[in-house]
Scaffold this motif. Structure first.
Motif, PDB file in Angstrom:
ATOM      1  N   MET A   4      35.896  78.257  45.310  1.00 26.17           N
ATOM      2  CA  MET A   4      35.829  79.179  46.444  1.00 26.17           C
ATOM      3  C   MET A   4      37.195  79.754  46.769  1.00 26.17           C
ATOM      4  O   MET A   4      37.320  80.951  47.090  1.00 26.17           O
ATOM      5  CB  MET A   4      35.250  78.471  47.667  1.00 26.17           C
ATOM      6  N   ILE A   5      38.227  78.914  46.701  1.00 28.64           N
ATOM      7  CA  ILE A   5      39.586  79.391  46.984  1.00 28.64           C
ATOM      8  C   ILE A   5      39.974  80.500  46.012  1.00 28.64           C
ATOM      9  O   ILE A   5      40.450  81.568  46.408  1.00 28.64           O
ATOM     10  CB  ILE A   5      40.601  78.232  46.914  1.00 28.64           C
ATOM     11  N   ILE A   6      39.755  80.250  44.735  1.00 25.12           N
ATOM     12  CA  ILE A   6      40.142  81.240  43.722  1.00 25.12           C
ATOM     13  C   ILE A   6      39.251  82.479  43.801  1.00 25.12           C
ATOM     14  O   ILE A   6      39.743  83.614  43.758  1.00 25.12           O
ATOM     15  CB  ILE A   6      40.096  80.619  42.320  1.00 25.12           C
ATOM     16  N   GLY A   7      37.937  82.293  43.945  1.00 23.12           N
ATOM     17  CA  GLY A   7      37.018  83.428  44.004  1.00 23.12           C
ATOM     18  C   GLY A   7      37.277  84.315  45.206  1.00 23.12           C
ATOM     19  O   GLY A   7      37.385  85.543  45.079  1.00 23.12           O
ATOM     20  N   ALA A   8      37.362  83.704  46.390  1.00 21.03           N
ATOM     21  CA  ALA A   8      37.600  84.493  47.600  1.00 21.03           C
ATOM     22  C   ALA A   8      38.998  85.106  47.591  1.00 21.03           C
ATOM     23  O   ALA A   8      39.195  86.239  48.044  1.00 21.03           O
ATOM     24  CB  ALA A   8      37.417  83.619  48.839  1.00 21.03           C
ATOM     25  N   GLY A   9      39.971  84.353  47.057  1.00 18.86           N
ATOM     26  CA  GLY A   9      41.327  84.882  46.968  1.00 18.86           C
ATOM     27  C   GLY A   9      41.410  86.078  46.044  1.00 18.86           C
ATOM     28  O   GLY A   9      42.098  87.069  46.338  1.00 18.86           O
ATOM     29  N   MET A  10      40.699  86.018  44.922  1.00 20.67           N
ATOM     30  CA  MET A  10      40.688  87.159  43.999  1.00 20.67           C
ATOM     31  C   MET A  10      40.003  88.372  44.630  1.00 20.67           C
ATOM     32  O   MET A  10      40.443  89.514  44.449  1.00 20.67           O
ATOM     33  CB  MET A  10      40.000  86.767  42.693  1.00 20.67           C
ATOM     34  N   ALA A  11      38.918  88.132  45.376  1.00 25.80           N
ATOM     35  CA  ALA A  11      38.253  89.243  46.062  1.00 25.80           C
ATOM     36  C   ALA A  11      39.177  89.864  47.104  1.00 25.80           C
ATOM     37  O   ALA A  11      39.235  91.097  47.245  1.00 25.80           O
ATOM     38  CB  ALA A  11      36.962  88.752  46.729  1.00 25.80           C
ATOM     39  N   LEU A  12      39.925  89.031  47.827  1.00 23.51           N
ATOM     40  CA  LEU A  12      40.872  89.533  48.818  1.00 23.51           C
ATOM     41  C   LEU A  12      41.958  90.364  48.143  1.00 23.51           C
ATOM     42  O   LEU A  12      42.335  91.437  48.629  1.00 23.51           O
ATOM     43  CB  LEU A  12      41.491  88.366  49.586  1.00 23.51           C
ATOM     44  N   SER A  13      42.455  89.897  47.004  1.00 29.85           N
ATOM     45  CA  SER A  13      43.447  90.655  46.238  1.00 29.85           C
ATOM     46  C   SER A  13      42.875  91.992  45.771  1.00 29.85           C
ATOM     47  O   SER A  13      43.516  93.038  45.885  1.00 29.85           O
ATOM     48  CB  SER A  13      43.900  89.856  45.012  1.00 29.85           C
TER      49      SER A  13
END
Length: 443
Positions: free
Chosen positions: A348-357
């Motif tokens: 979730m951290i990586i997925g949501a972080g990539m979406a935010l980026s």
């Protein structure tokens, strides 16, 4: 200039400015990793690490407002080169500091140069780009930010944790722009629109002729001279007016006041959420129990999503237009921030972080595309600089608000606040003027 095809001369202006942009991004990105390292090595309190980030933004706010005014007075290229020189030297000097006070002084000087460079560079490139693809060209320019931030993430992952002096080596690498400034000063042309506005018509004609010669070479070799859309650019009647004002007061004339207010709101909100989130992500991950190397690795993966965000935005700004693209990407940023704040697993951290980026940096691309188009040549750099300066005020506030928000409600509260700012920016974006395919106002 608007009727010409995109040539190697345009590419040289774009890449020459873009490399400077990437080096700027590398500097801003490096400080987020250096803060996390110095917090451990120097045993700094959260309030002290917040000031390492914020003091640079104080310099940026001053640099952005002054840089735009100076660029409208003395020329785009001259100020672009000077800003690179100032922040490159100050970044290199930061590698030699032995205490917090000296670091804060040099970070302020870095901010002065960096804050002035970005709005000047976007104004400069916009005045060369053909109108039918101007938005796309500016988003591509902004995409160099992702290249620089990715370089910062690589340095943060490989160099900073390698030794106690890793952060010093990171600063030393950031001094590269000082040498690059000379290449910018002597290798790129001055904006012909600015030259003509200052009465230097012979100089402006020489620059335009060099681009026309490049276009003729394309025709001689059978290259394409029209855009894929075949859109014909026509000058609007507003260009017939002799004067649109100058200085900061000109931004608030009746013609421009609504777009100025909307632009400043968008810049303030986007800066608050972007810098509040991305400067602190490595430190937030460390505080959640991930070691320094692993948190830097997560940040590197998250950063890679910036490039496709720019690519999609570069396409959409000429299909949907500037306002719609900006607003949609800001809504996506708001939703991604809310998910990231509640992420409780690595996936979730990586997925949501990539979406935010993806969404946030795509929004940045659209914002930089629309900003120079809001004003005529006599006000363009001033307008872009003051919008960026207002945004930098939010950049000062955001890192300082992160520690109390984390203490009061943790990451969920923090990212709810960031999401709210993104949402306000998405609404304010509809107050901007969309000049997709139209000639720049040369008043």
């Amino acid at each position: 200039m608007d009727a010409l095809p995109f040539t190697r001369r345009h590419l040289r202006v774009l890449t020459g400015s873009g490399i400077g942009w990437a080096l700027d991004a590398m500097d801003v990105g490096l400080i987020s990793f250096i803060i996390a390292a110095l917090a451990v090595q120097w045993q700094l309190e959260p309030s002290q690490t917040a000031w390492i980030a914020s003091i640079g933004f104080v310099g940026m706010a001053i640099g952005a407002t002054l840089g735009g005014l100076l660029a409208d007075r003395f020329g785009r290229r001259q100020i672009f080169a000077l800003t690179l020189l100032v922040y490159g030297i100050a970044t290199g000097a930061s590698a030699l500091v032995t205490g917090l006070a000296a670091l804060l002084v040099f970070r302020f000087l870095v901010g002065l140069g960096l804050g002035a460079e970005l709005p000047v560079a976007s104004t400069y490139v916009s005045e060369f780009a053909p109108a039918r693809i101007r938005g796309r060209v500016i988003v591509i320019l902004e995409a160099f930010w992702a290249v620089g931030w990715t370089a910062a993430a690589v340095i943060g992952f490989l160099v900073i944790p390698a030794s106690d002096d890793g952060w010093r080596w990171a600063f030393a690498i950031g001094a590269i722009p000082a040498a690059y400034a000379l290449a910018v000063r002597w290798g790129l042309p001055e904006s012909p629109r600015w030259l003509a506005r200052r009465g230097r018509h012979d100089d402006a004609d020489r620059v335009v002729r060099s681009f026309e010669d490049a276009a003729r070479r394309i025709r001689a070799t059978g290259g394409r001279t029209r855009s894929a859309t075949g859109r014909v650019v026509e000058r609007t009647s507003e260009n017939a007016h002799p004067d649109a004002g100058s200085g900061v007061s000109g931004l608030w004339r009746r013609e421009f006041r609504a777009r100025t207010a909307s632009l400043w709101i968008v810049w303030f909100c986007v800066n608050f959420s972007y810098y509040g989130a991305f400067i602190w992500i490595p430190s937030i991950l460390v505080s959640q129990g991930y070691d320094l190397v692993r948190s830097f690795g997560f940040t590197l993966v998250i950063t890679l999503a910036q490039l496709p965000g720019y690519a999609v935005a570069a396409w959409l700004v000429e299909v949907w237009g500037r306002r719609a693209t900006l607003s949609v990407f800001l809504v996506g940023s708001a939703a991604s921030a809310l998910v990231f704040g509640t992420a409780d697993s690595v996936a979730m951290i990586i997925g949501a972080g990539m979406a935010l980026s993806f969404f946030n940096l795509g929004a940045w691309g659209a914002l930089y595309a629309v900003t120079p188009e809001m004003y005529p040549t006599s006000l363009r750099a001033t307008g872009a600089g003051w919008a960026a300066g207002v945004g930098r005020m939010a950049s000062i506030i955001a890192p300082l608000t992160v520690p109390p928000l984390l203490a009061g409600g943790g990451a969920p509260l923090l990212f709810v606040v960031f999401g709210a700012f993104f949402a306000v920016a998405a609404i304010a974006a509809w107050g901007l003027v969309d000049r997709r395919g139209a000639s720049l106002d040369d008043r």
